[in-house]
Design a protein around this motif. Sequence first.
Motif, PDB file in Angstrom:
ATOM      1  N   MET A   2       0.831  -1.328   0.203  1.00  0.00           N
ATOM      2  CA  MET A   2      -0.075   0.048  -0.102  1.00  0.00           C
ATOM      3  C   MET A   2       0.892   1.198   0.064  1.00  0.00           C
ATOM      4  O   MET A   2       1.753   1.356   0.761  1.00  0.00           O
ATOM      5  CB  MET A   2      -0.722  -0.019   1.166  1.00  0.00           C
ATOM      6  N   ASP A   3       0.526   2.201  -0.824  1.00  0.00           N
ATOM      7  CA  ASP A   3       1.409   3.497  -0.776  1.00  0.00           C
ATOM      8  C   ASP A   3       1.077   4.606   0.011  1.00  0.00           C
ATOM      9  O   ASP A   3      -0.234   4.481   0.290  1.00  0.00           O
ATOM     10  CB  ASP A   3       0.858   4.134  -2.221  1.00  0.00           C
ATOM     11  N   ILE A   4       1.851   4.785   0.836  1.00  0.00           N
ATOM     12  CA  ILE A   4       1.493   6.051   1.872  1.00  0.00           C
ATOM     13  C   ILE A   4       1.723   7.177   1.367  1.00  0.00           C
ATOM     14  O   ILE A   4       2.473   7.688   0.535  1.00  0.00           O
ATOM     15  CB  ILE A   4       2.531   5.893   3.005  1.00  0.00           C
ATOM     16  N   PRO A   5       0.532   8.127   1.285  1.00  0.00           N
ATOM     17  CA  PRO A   5       0.510   9.291   0.513  1.00  0.00           C
ATOM     18  C   PRO A   5       1.576  10.216   1.062  1.00  0.00           C
ATOM     19  O   PRO A   5       1.818  10.412   2.338  1.00  0.00           O
ATOM     20  CB  PRO A   5      -0.880  10.066   0.830  1.00  0.00           C
ATOM     21  N   ILE A   6       2.227  11.080   0.433  1.00  0.00           N
ATOM     22  CA  ILE A   6       3.543  11.922   0.685  1.00  0.00           C
ATOM     23  C   ILE A   6       3.050  12.927   1.754  1.00  0.00           C
ATOM     24  O   ILE A   6       3.887  13.214   2.626  1.00  0.00           O
ATOM     25  CB  ILE A   6       4.005  12.542  -0.653  1.00  0.00           C
ATOM     26  N   TRP A   7       1.823  13.589   1.757  1.00  0.00           N
ATOM     27  CA  TRP A   7       1.304  14.544   2.706  1.00  0.00           C
ATOM     28  C   TRP A   7       1.293  13.837   4.069  1.00  0.00           C
ATOM     29  O   TRP A   7       1.865  14.493   5.073  1.00  0.00           O
ATOM     30  CB  TRP A   7       0.165  15.106   2.196  1.00  0.00           C
ATOM     31  N   LEU A   8       1.150  12.600   3.993  1.00  0.00           N
ATOM     32  CA  LEU A   8       0.879  11.997   5.544  1.00  0.00           C
ATOM     33  C   LEU A   8       2.390  11.953   6.008  1.00  0.00           C
ATOM     34  O   LEU A   8       2.618  12.233   7.217  1.00  0.00           O
ATOM     35  CB  LEU A   8       0.376  10.598   5.166  1.00  0.00           C
ATOM     36  N   ILE A   9       3.352  11.431   4.997  1.00  0.00           N
ATOM     37  CA  ILE A   9       4.801  11.166   5.563  1.00  0.00           C
ATOM     38  C   ILE A   9       5.327  12.802   6.085  1.00  0.00           C
ATOM     39  O   ILE A   9       5.920  12.686   7.186  1.00  0.00           O
ATOM     40  CB  ILE A   9       5.651  10.886   4.385  1.00  0.00           C
ATOM     41  N   LEU A  10       4.984  13.719   5.082  1.00  0.00           N
ATOM     42  CA  LEU A  10       5.281  14.991   5.752  1.00  0.00           C
ATOM     43  C   LEU A  10       4.881  15.449   6.870  1.00  0.00           C
ATOM     44  O   LEU A  10       5.199  16.015   7.554  1.00  0.00           O
ATOM     45  CB  LEU A  10       5.241  16.136   4.520  1.00  0.00           C
ATOM     46  N   ALA A  11       3.540  14.962   7.013  1.00  0.00           N
ATOM     47  CA  ALA A  11       2.768  15.556   8.232  1.00  0.00           C
ATOM     48  C   ALA A  11       3.450  14.875   9.413  1.00  0.00           C
ATOM     49  O   ALA A  11       3.597  15.681  10.521  1.00  0.00           O
ATOM     50  CB  ALA A  11       1.442  15.136   8.118  1.00  0.00           C
ATOM     51  N   LEU A  12       3.560  13.702   9.394  1.00  0.00           N
ATOM     52  CA  LEU A  12       4.301  13.000  10.516  1.00  0.00           C
ATOM     53  C   LEU A  12       5.596  13.514  10.682  1.00  0.00           C
ATOM     54  O   LEU A  12       5.931  13.503  11.894  1.00  0.00           O
ATOM     55  CB  LEU A  12       4.459  11.232  10.097  1.00  0.00           C
ATOM     56  N   LEU A  13       6.459  13.709   9.676  1.00  0.00           N
ATOM     57  CA  LEU A  13       7.808  14.025   9.991  1.00  0.00           C
ATOM     58  C   LEU A  13       7.693  15.558  10.610  1.00  0.00           C
ATOM     59  O   LEU A  13       8.648  15.763  11.536  1.00  0.00           O
ATOM     60  CB  LEU A  13       8.657  14.405   8.597  1.00  0.00           C
TER      61      LEU A  13
END
Length: 499
Positions: A1-12
């Motif tokens: 499953m692909d994790i959306p880039i915005w979610l990665i950025l938000a988590l970061l």
Amino acid sequence: MDIPIWLILALLCIILLYIYSQHPYKLWKALQVKGPEPKIFFGNIHEIFGPCGGKETFAKWQSRFGRVYGIYYFREPALVVTEPDWIKQVFIKDYNNFRDRMAFENNILLNPELNTALFFARGDDWKRVRAIMSPSFSIAKIKGMSETVNRCAQRLGEHLLKFAEDGVPWQAKRMLGAYAIDVITSSGFSIDVDSISNPDEPFSSHGRSLFVFKESFKIITFLASAFPVVMSPISKMLRIWTFRNDDMEFFERSIKLLMRQRKTDKSDIYDILQNLMEAESEESPEGCKSKLTSDEIVAQGIMLFIAGYETASSTLQFLLYELATRKDVMKKITDEIDDVIGDQEPTYELCQNLKYTEAAINETLRMYPPLSVLTRECSKPTKLFHLNLPSKTAVIIPVYNLQRDPEFWKNPNEFNPERFIEGSPSYRPYNPLTFMPFGIGPRLCIGMLLGLLEMKLALAHIFKRVSITKATPDILLLNDFTMVLQPSTPIKVYCTPRI
Ligand code: HEM
């Protein structure tokens, strides 16, 4: 499953924010120094700025953690100290390492015009400016200023007599602030303004508004200290500074105009401005240790208004407020002024003999120090007793609390000038490190002698003419936001002419 880039950025972002928020709050635990638990971003400052204010918060912390404890001023560690030996170590013995004041909010909100002003200057810049300014405040120079200050005090006395004859109360801070401004404009700059009779005089109105801070300023200060990286460019762009821009511009314009005038018509005036101008240099001050740039001269000039306006006028207003309910003290001051000065013009020398009046001023400064908190900051890693403090650790002295501490002062909330009179039953030798309304050590107030003379001359002219009958509010509440002590409600004074 692909994790959306915005979610990665938000988590970061969340992780980075968490690290940023936790990062500074480790020092006191590591050094085993007790203190209140900090809140992220704000440290412990929300309590000082909260409804209890600094005085009560410091008292509460002292009772929990003792005379030396650690807090976080937003993200900056600060050691709070009311132990005389520690104060001596920081302010006197190890002063070379603790020369600078704490840079509140990293001085992000300090008006750029004031960066080099003596009060805010740091390191070798401070040393250079202090050495140039000190001669202007020597005993000989203050004696030379006494006639000028006396003229302002006489105007004050005469004006208050009119209020007394008309049975009209007067607003203490407004009148005494106008007097303080007249003293600075005349002794520092040889300008004879009469702000006492003319409250709309621009020097007076701009001086008055210097210390009026809106509620919104509290929020800005909070944001600037908690998020310096974000707020620094915003405050620069929007020109949001501690002191109002139009007040700064007025003082800057006036001082520059005076400097231009003096350069064209060479006069034999000798005042504080002239002393500063004699140190003026076209070159950068780097490498020429006894010189000031013209911007630095302007900064010192503005500083004199800021430093001299609030302090002396505030002390005088609290003293008059106390005298309204202490007629016995007022009578002793009046009797002393009659005995020592009588019908003569008060001079510097005569003022030196006003011992009881000086004790009443000291007692006011003990109970109501205009700067309720003093600070220092170490410029490099420093060992303070058993503590290894990293560079830039601040030390805070809650002077208000120190000077009302029952361990150092008997019945500390009682106004009792006799405690400063040797030989009187209330006199107890006191430790000078528990009484520091002008600060202590090489960086103490440069204007102390001028301030004391200004207050004595004012009292001499007031009590030669009037007696105080009443002062309001009935209950005095104190506000110490920004560490400058002020009454929460303006003080009004009622006088009657002396017969
Ligand atoms: C009742 C009168 C006054 C009081 C209680 C007072 C109090 C203080 C205090 C507590 C400090 C900080 C000292 C420290 O950190 O150790 C200070 C610094 C200073 N005061 Fe005063 N002051 C008074 C009058 C004046 C006057 C009349 C002037 C000049 C016109 C003045 C100019 C300054 C300056 C320039 C500094 C910064 C000194 C430095 O950093 O080297 N003060 N004052």
